[in-house]
Design a protein around this motif. Structure first.
Motif, mmCIF file in Angstrom:
data_model
loop_
_atom_site.group_PDB
_atom_site.id
_atom_site.type_symbol
_atom_site.label_atom_id
_atom_site.label_comp_id
_atom_site.label_asym_id
_atom_site.label_seq_id
_atom_site.Cartn_x
_atom_site.Cartn_y
_atom_site.Cartn_z
ATOM 1 N N TYR A 155 0.828 -1.209 0.000
ATOM 2 C CA TYR A 155 0.000 0.000 0.000
ATOM 3 C C TYR A 155 0.867 1.266 0.000
ATOM 4 N N VAL A 156 1.949 1.253 0.770
ATOM 5 C CA VAL A 156 2.854 2.411 0.799
ATOM 6 C C VAL A 156 3.464 2.634 -0.583
ATOM 7 N N MET A 157 3.875 1.553 -1.240
ATOM 8 C CA MET A 157 4.432 1.684 -2.589
ATOM 9 C C MET A 157 3.394 2.252 -3.564
ATOM 10 N N ALA A 158 2.148 1.842 -3.417
ATOM 11 C CA ALA A 158 1.089 2.353 -4.292
ATOM 12 C C ALA A 158 0.889 3.849 -4.071
ATOM 13 N N TRP A 159 0.861 4.288 -2.821
ATOM 14 C CA TRP A 159 0.638 5.710 -2.546
ATOM 15 C C TRP A 159 1.858 6.553 -2.913
ATOM 16 N N ILE A 160 3.062 5.980 -2.822
ATOM 17 C CA ILE A 160 4.239 6.689 -3.336
ATOM 18 C C ILE A 160 4.081 6.885 -4.842
ATOM 19 N N GLY A 161 3.553 5.877 -5.523
ATOM 20 C CA GLY A 161 3.282 5.993 -6.961
ATOM 21 C C GLY A 161 2.284 7.092 -7.272
ATOM 22 N N VAL A 162 1.266 7.238 -6.433
ATOM 23 C CA VAL A 162 0.290 8.318 -6.632
ATOM 24 C C VAL A 162 0.989 9.671 -6.516
ATOM 25 N N VAL A 163 1.806 9.835 -5.494
ATOM 26 C CA VAL A 163 2.501 11.117 -5.280
ATOM 27 C C VAL A 163 3.449 11.407 -6.441
ATOM 28 N N LEU A 164 4.232 10.425 -6.860
ATOM 29 C CA LEU A 164 5.160 10.640 -7.978
ATOM 30 C C LEU A 164 4.425 10.972 -9.275
ATOM 31 N N ASN A 165 3.296 10.336 -9.504
ATOM 32 C CA ASN A 165 2.525 10.637 -10.712
ATOM 33 C C ASN A 165 1.888 12.017 -10.651
ATOM 34 N N ILE A 166 1.514 12.474 -9.462
ATOM 35 C CA ILE A 166 0.998 13.845 -9.328
ATOM 36 C C ILE A 166 2.104 14.847 -9.646
ATOM 37 N N ILE A 167 3.306 14.585 -9.137
ATOM 38 C CA ILE A 167 4.447 15.461 -9.445
ATOM 39 C C ILE A 167 4.722 15.448 -10.944
ATOM 40 N N ALA A 168 4.696 14.259 -11.563
ATOM 41 C CA ALA A 168 4.913 14.154 -13.012
ATOM 42 C C ALA A 168 3.825 14.882 -13.786
ATOM 43 N N LEU A 169 2.593 14.832 -13.286
ATOM 44 C CA LEU A 169 1.485 15.527 -13.934
ATOM 45 C C LEU A 169 1.732 17.036 -13.950
ATOM 46 N N VAL A 170 2.130 17.578 -12.815
ATOM 47 C CA VAL A 170 2.389 19.022 -12.717
ATOM 48 C C VAL A 170 3.552 19.414 -13.629
ATOM 49 N N LYS A 171 4.639 18.649 -13.590
ATOM 50 C CA LYS A 171 5.800 18.979 -14.422
ATOM 51 C C LYS A 171 5.496 18.824 -15.908
ATOM 52 N N SER A 172 4.721 17.809 -16.262
ATOM 53 C CA SER A 172 4.351 17.613 -17.667
ATOM 54 C C SER A 172 3.472 18.745 -18.157
ATOM 55 N N LYS A 173 2.559 19.181 -17.313
ATOM 56 C CA LYS A 173 1.658 20.286 -17.675
ATOM 57 C C LYS A 173 2.471 21.555 -17.925
ATOM 58 N N LYS A 174 3.450 21.828 -17.052
ATOM 59 C CA LYS A 174 4.281 23.022 -17.210
ATOM 60 C C LYS A 174 5.162 22.953 -18.458
ATOM 61 N N ALA A 175 5.618 21.732 -18.804
ATOM 62 C CA ALA A 175 6.517 21.562 -19.947
ATOM 63 C C ALA A 175 5.774 21.403 -21.268
ATOM 64 N N GLY A 176 4.448 21.338 -21.224
ATOM 65 C CA GLY A 176 3.672 21.166 -22.451
ATOM 66 C C GLY A 176 3.714 19.753 -22.997
ATOM 67 N N ILE A 177 3.981 18.785 -22.114
ATOM 68 C CA ILE A 177 4.027 17.370 -22.505
ATOM 69 C C ILE A 177 2.668 16.761 -22.195
ATOM 70 N N SER A 178 2.281 15.759 -22.941
ATOM 71 C CA SER A 178 1.007 15.074 -22.735
ATOM 72 C C SER A 178 0.898 14.566 -21.291
ATOM 73 N N ILE A 179 -0.275 14.751 -20.699
ATOM 74 C CA ILE A 179 -0.478 14.348 -19.307
ATOM 75 C C ILE A 179 -1.226 13.020 -19.185
ATOM 76 N N VAL A 180 -1.414 12.315 -20.286
ATOM 77 C CA VAL A 180 -2.151 11.056 -20.262
ATOM 78 C C VAL A 180 -1.453 10.030 -19.366
ATOM 79 N N GLY A 181 -0.148 9.881 -19.496
ATOM 80 C CA GLY A 181 0.607 8.916 -18.705
ATOM 81 C C GLY A 181 0.495 9.151 -17.208
ATOM 82 N N PRO A 182 0.787 10.367 -16.738
ATOM 83 C CA PRO A 182 0.662 10.619 -15.304
ATOM 84 C C PRO A 182 -0.767 10.455 -14.770
#
Length: 117
Positions: free
Chosen positions: A44-71
């Motif tokens: 469960y901890v690994m899953a929630w770490i994945g959620v946090v990392l994907n949220i960070i990737a979502l924000v960075k992808s949005k700022k960089a103009g990269i597709s946000i589908v993956g995050p």
């Protein structure tokens, strides 16, 4: 890209999780110990770490103009397992698709349209 790698690691962990959790549950029943909770907590901890990392990737992808589908798919896949280990198979499928989209890192359609104008 690190989020995609972590999603692959989580895919492997989610595949193994059912066997580990069921195995420790049987062992607990036979010996009277309580190791199942600790084993489940790790996944469960690994899953929630994945959620946090994907949220960070979502924000960075949005700022960089990269597709946000993956995050976005990564958030959904990790959250599915984070809510209950019974959703390990759907989480696995969604995380595999999320990893493919995360690794592609192509420009978002809006960014491509803005650059053409």
């Amino acid at each position: 890209m690190w989020t995609g790698i972590f999603d692959i690691i989580n895919c492997v962990l989610f595949c193994v999780s059912w066997f580990v959790i069921f195995g420790t549950a049987v062992s607990d029943a036979a010996t009277g110990t309580n190791a199942t909770g600790g084993a489940a907590t790790f996944f469960y901890v690994m899953a929630w770490i994945g959620v946090v990392l994907n949220i960070i990737a979502l924000v960075k992808s949005k700022k960089a103009g990269i597709s946000i589908v993956g995050p976005v798919l990564g958030i959904i896949g990790s959250a599915l397992f984070g809510l209950t280990a019974a959703m390990a198979f759907p989480a696995l499928v969604v995380l595999i698709i999320a990893t493919v989209f995360t690794m592609l890192q192509h420009p978002a359609k809006k960014a491509v349209i803005d650059n053409k104008q």
